[in-house]
Design a protein around this motif. Structure first.
Motif, PDB file in Angstrom:
ATOM      1  N   TYR A 199      -5.535   1.949   4.663  1.00  0.00           N
ATOM      2  CA  TYR A 199      -5.503   2.943   3.543  1.00  0.00           C
ATOM      3  C   TYR A 199      -6.151   4.274   3.928  1.00  0.00           C
ATOM      4  O   TYR A 199      -5.365   5.365   3.348  1.00  0.00           O
ATOM      5  N   ASP A 200      -6.999   4.357   4.885  1.00  0.00           N
ATOM      6  CA  ASP A 200      -7.313   5.675   5.492  1.00  0.00           C
ATOM      7  C   ASP A 200      -6.031   6.419   6.110  1.00  0.00           C
ATOM      8  O   ASP A 200      -6.233   7.679   5.897  1.00  0.00           O
ATOM      9  N   ARG A 201      -5.579   5.710   6.811  1.00  0.00           N
ATOM     10  CA  ARG A 201      -4.518   6.334   7.595  1.00  0.00           C
ATOM     11  C   ARG A 201      -3.333   6.697   6.792  1.00  0.00           C
ATOM     12  O   ARG A 201      -2.447   7.602   7.008  1.00  0.00           O
ATOM     13  N   ASP A 202      -3.209   6.142   5.563  1.00  0.00           N
ATOM     14  CA  ASP A 202      -2.036   6.274   4.526  1.00  0.00           C
ATOM     15  C   ASP A 202      -2.348   7.440   3.704  1.00  0.00           C
ATOM     16  O   ASP A 202      -1.721   7.890   2.782  1.00  0.00           O
ATOM     17  N   PHE A 203      -3.524   8.014   3.911  1.00  0.00           N
ATOM     18  CA  PHE A 203      -4.082   9.030   2.870  1.00  0.00           C
ATOM     19  C   PHE A 203      -2.854  10.263   2.555  1.00  0.00           C
ATOM     20  O   PHE A 203      -2.919  10.456   1.664  1.00  0.00           O
ATOM     21  N   LEU A 204      -2.606  10.877   3.750  1.00  0.00           N
ATOM     22  CA  LEU A 204      -1.764  11.810   3.733  1.00  0.00           C
ATOM     23  C   LEU A 204      -0.365  11.439   2.939  1.00  0.00           C
ATOM     24  O   LEU A 204       0.223  12.252   2.239  1.00  0.00           O
ATOM     25  N   SER A 205       0.191  10.411   3.377  1.00  0.00           N
ATOM     26  CA  SER A 205       1.497   9.787   2.783  1.00  0.00           C
ATOM     27  C   SER A 205       1.231   9.719   1.397  1.00  0.00           C
ATOM     28  O   SER A 205       1.870   9.875   0.712  1.00  0.00           O
ATOM     29  N   ALA A 206       0.064   8.957   0.798  1.00  0.00           N
ATOM     30  CA  ALA A 206      -0.330   8.826  -0.358  1.00  0.00           C
ATOM     31  C   ALA A 206      -0.551  10.197  -1.206  1.00  0.00           C
ATOM     32  O   ALA A 206       0.201  10.393  -2.411  1.00  0.00           O
ATOM     33  N   LEU A 207      -0.913  11.224  -0.741  1.00  0.00           N
ATOM     34  CA  LEU A 207      -0.986  12.310  -1.173  1.00  0.00           C
ATOM     35  C   LEU A 207       0.427  13.193  -1.458  1.00  0.00           C
ATOM     36  O   LEU A 207       0.677  13.578  -2.651  1.00  0.00           O
ATOM     37  N   ASP A 230      -1.919  -6.347   0.470  1.00  0.00           N
ATOM     38  CA  ASP A 230      -1.186  -5.551   0.141  1.00  0.00           C
ATOM     39  C   ASP A 230      -1.318  -4.663   1.688  1.00  0.00           C
ATOM     40  O   ASP A 230      -0.257  -3.991   1.732  1.00  0.00           O
ATOM     41  N   ALA A 231      -2.334  -4.590   2.272  1.00  0.00           N
ATOM     42  CA  ALA A 231      -2.367  -3.687   3.628  1.00  0.00           C
ATOM     43  C   ALA A 231      -1.965  -4.335   4.687  1.00  0.00           C
ATOM     44  O   ALA A 231      -1.608  -3.885   5.738  1.00  0.00           O
ATOM     45  N   GLY A 232      -1.356  -5.865   4.534  1.00  0.00           N
ATOM     46  CA  GLY A 232      -0.786  -6.489   5.533  1.00  0.00           C
ATOM     47  C   GLY A 232      -1.781  -7.096   6.508  1.00  0.00           C
ATOM     48  O   GLY A 232      -1.405  -7.458   7.686  1.00  0.00           O
ATOM     49  N   CYS A 233      -3.110  -7.113   6.191  1.00  0.00           N
ATOM     50  CA  CYS A 233      -4.161  -7.521   7.057  1.00  0.00           C
ATOM     51  C   CYS A 233      -4.743  -8.928   6.385  1.00  0.00           C
ATOM     52  O   CYS A 233      -5.788  -9.038   5.940  1.00  0.00           O
ATOM     53  N   TYR A 263       0.636  -1.054   0.092  1.00  0.00           N
ATOM     54  CA  TYR A 263       0.006   0.016   0.077  1.00  0.00           C
ATOM     55  C   TYR A 263       0.748   1.318   0.111  1.00  0.00           C
ATOM     56  O   TYR A 263       0.489   2.330  -0.299  1.00  0.00           O
ATOM     57  N   LYS A 264       2.097   1.215   0.582  1.00  0.00           N
ATOM     58  CA  LYS A 264       2.893   2.461   0.441  1.00  0.00           C
ATOM     59  C   LYS A 264       3.718   2.576  -0.837  1.00  0.00           C
ATOM     60  O   LYS A 264       4.294   3.825  -1.203  1.00  0.00           O
ATOM     61  N   ASN A 265       3.304   1.861  -1.859  1.00  0.00           N
ATOM     62  CA  ASN A 265       3.739   2.087  -3.284  1.00  0.00           C
ATOM     63  C   ASN A 265       2.627   2.508  -4.133  1.00  0.00           C
ATOM     64  O   ASN A 265       2.685   2.433  -5.367  1.00  0.00           O
ATOM     65  N   LEU A 266       1.204   3.079  -3.498  1.00  0.00           N
ATOM     66  CA  LEU A 266       0.314   3.443  -4.422  1.00  0.00           C
ATOM     67  C   LEU A 266       0.418   4.837  -4.329  1.00  0.00           C
ATOM     68  O   LEU A 266       0.421   5.479  -3.518  1.00  0.00           O
ATOM     69  N   PRO A 267      -0.058   5.255  -5.499  1.00  0.00           N
ATOM     70  CA  PRO A 267      -0.374   6.871  -5.630  1.00  0.00           C
ATOM     71  C   PRO A 267      -1.771   7.084  -4.854  1.00  0.00           C
ATOM     72  O   PRO A 267      -2.495   6.240  -4.581  1.00  0.00           O
ATOM     73  N   LEU A 268      -1.963   8.472  -4.765  1.00  0.00           N
ATOM     74  CA  LEU A 268      -3.293   8.751  -3.988  1.00  0.00           C
ATOM     75  C   LEU A 268      -4.759   8.006  -4.525  1.00  0.00           C
ATOM     76  O   LEU A 268      -5.390   7.561  -3.896  1.00  0.00           O
ATOM     77  N   TRP A 269      -4.700   8.184  -6.014  1.00  0.00           N
ATOM     78  CA  TRP A 269      -6.037   7.687  -6.681  1.00  0.00           C
ATOM     79  C   TRP A 269      -6.233   6.169  -6.394  1.00  0.00           C
ATOM     80  O   TRP A 269      -7.294   5.649  -6.258  1.00  0.00           O
ATOM     81  N   SER A 270      -4.966   5.484  -6.466  1.00  0.00           N
ATOM     82  CA  SER A 270      -5.007   3.750  -6.054  1.00  0.00           C
ATOM     83  C   SER A 270      -5.570   3.613  -4.661  1.00  0.00           C
ATOM     84  O   SER A 270      -6.171   2.749  -4.316  1.00  0.00           O
ATOM     85  N   ASN A 271      -4.851   4.588  -3.668  1.00  0.00           N
ATOM     86  CA  ASN A 271      -5.348   4.319  -2.301  1.00  0.00           C
ATOM     87  C   ASN A 271      -6.699   4.422  -2.361  1.00  0.00           C
ATOM     88  O   ASN A 271      -7.377   3.853  -1.429  1.00  0.00           O
ATOM     89  N   ARG A 300      -9.295   4.507  -4.497  1.00  0.00           N
ATOM     90  CA  ARG A 300      -9.844   3.231  -5.038  1.00  0.00           C
ATOM     91  C   ARG A 300     -10.105   2.042  -4.306  1.00  0.00           C
ATOM     92  O   ARG A 300     -10.987   1.536  -4.144  1.00  0.00           O
ATOM     93  N   ARG A 301      -8.885   1.597  -3.664  1.00  0.00           N
ATOM     94  CA  ARG A 301      -8.877   0.506  -2.803  1.00  0.00           C
ATOM     95  C   ARG A 301      -9.741   0.853  -1.472  1.00  0.00           C
ATOM     96  O   ARG A 301     -10.560  -0.274  -1.283  1.00  0.00           O
ATOM     97  N   ALA A 302      -9.688   1.719  -1.139  1.00  0.00           N
ATOM     98  CA  ALA A 302     -10.657   2.048   0.219  1.00  0.00           C
ATOM     99  C   ALA A 302     -11.906   1.959  -0.171  1.00  0.00           C
ATOM    100  O   ALA A 302     -13.000   1.398   0.465  1.00  0.00           O
ATOM    101  N   LYS A 303     -12.475   2.729  -1.368  1.00  0.00           N
ATOM    102  CA  LYS A 303     -13.848   2.701  -1.806  1.00  0.00           C
ATOM    103  C   LYS A 303     -14.354   1.101  -2.094  1.00  0.00           C
ATOM    104  O   LYS A 303     -15.182   0.615  -1.791  1.00  0.00           O
ATOM    105  N   LEU A 304     -13.325   0.401  -2.793  1.00  0.00           N
ATOM    106  CA  LEU A 304     -13.592  -1.006  -2.996  1.00  0.00           C
ATOM    107  C   LEU A 304     -13.828  -1.914  -1.779  1.00  0.00           C
ATOM    108  O   LEU A 304     -14.818  -2.583  -1.772  1.00  0.00           O
ATOM    109  N   LEU A 305     -13.153  -1.725  -0.714  1.00  0.00           N
ATOM    110  CA  LEU A 305     -13.388  -2.444   0.337  1.00  0.00           C
ATOM    111  C   LEU A 305     -14.643  -2.144   1.126  1.00  0.00           C
ATOM    112  O   LEU A 305     -15.363  -2.966   1.674  1.00  0.00           O
ATOM    113  N   LYS A 306     -14.585  -0.921   1.063  1.00  0.00           N
ATOM    114  CA  LYS A 306     -16.059  -0.413   1.694  1.00  0.00           C
ATOM    115  C   LYS A 306     -17.343  -1.116   1.168  1.00  0.00           C
ATOM    116  O   LYS A 306     -18.486  -1.568   1.818  1.00  0.00           O
ATOM    117  N   GLU A 307     -17.129  -0.928  -0.176  1.00  0.00           N
ATOM    118  CA  GLU A 307     -18.507  -1.569  -0.997  1.00  0.00           C
ATOM    119  C   GLU A 307     -18.420  -2.981  -0.844  1.00  0.00           C
ATOM    120  O   GLU A 307     -19.725  -3.477  -0.631  1.00  0.00           O
TER     121      GLU A 307
END
Length: 206
Positions: free
Chosen positions: A119-127, A67-70, A3-11, A13-20
């Protein structure tokens, strides 16, 4: 890809996917009715509709969780009549057999919720990394170093095994460092050429 190798939009998109996926699974599970013995269930209309959508998303969800280690793997013991064997099981891969195996559906929701939190906690780092040109430059270096392994995969061989081997990792590391050094040298030459042209222009007769 972690997850630390993802740009913001991928971050995002994955958070939205998991919530859905979480919402669909809860709707699916709440629309199941136990039928007889042996863990058999009847799916209602909502469950049947959600099952199709869950099947469509499940592979990407598994990748996002890993990828999130969970990791969602749990220890499961077969019934005594089946031998009582203890083995690892992925509840998400067995999403539609939880009732049969008498597994707690929270194994699924806990893994998904934990990954969403990552993914939510990684938002700022992804930005920050998305806006960092050096991060993109290093991504390009990594992509170039991976090209030989892509060719291996295209030829029908096991790319993951080749890239994950000791020799493969060493080759990729050397390739990345070599590409980086060559790039820096090229930049240095361009800077020198630019200064040289400025010097020439400054000494031209007017």
């Amino acid at each position: 890809m972690g997850y630390k190798n993802l740009p913001l939009w991928s971050n995002r998109r994955r958070a939205k996917l998991l919530k859905e996926f979480h919402e669909l699974f809860v709707g699916y599970y709440n629309d199941l009715t136990a039928h007889g013995h042996g863990g058999e269930v009847v799916e209602g209309n909502v469950a049947q509709q959600n099952r199709v959508k869950l099947n469509y998303l499940i592979t990407d969800v598994q990748r996002a969780i890993i990828d999130a280690g969970c990791h969602s793997i749990v220890r499961y013991q077969d019934a005594p009549i089946a031998g009582g064997r203890v083995h690892n099981m992925d509840p998400i891969a067995n999403l539609f057999r939880l009732y049969r195996y008498q597994m707690d559906p929270h194994f699924v929701t806990d893994a998904v919720e934990a990954a969403v939190g990552v993914y939510d906690r990684d938002f700022l780092s992804a930005l920050i990394r998305t806006l960092n040109p050096l991060w993109w430059a290093w991504k390009l270096v990594g992509w170039l170093a991976s090209l030989p392994f892509a060719l291996i995969g295209a030829a029908g061989f096991n790319r993951a095994a080749a890239e994950g081997s000791v020799i493969g990792k060493l080759f990729k590391f050397i390739a990345e460092i070599s590409i980086l050094i060559l790039t820096l040298l090229q930049i240095d030459q361009l800077v020198f050429a630019g200064k040289y042209l400025v010097l020439i222009k400054a000494n031209l007769p007017t």
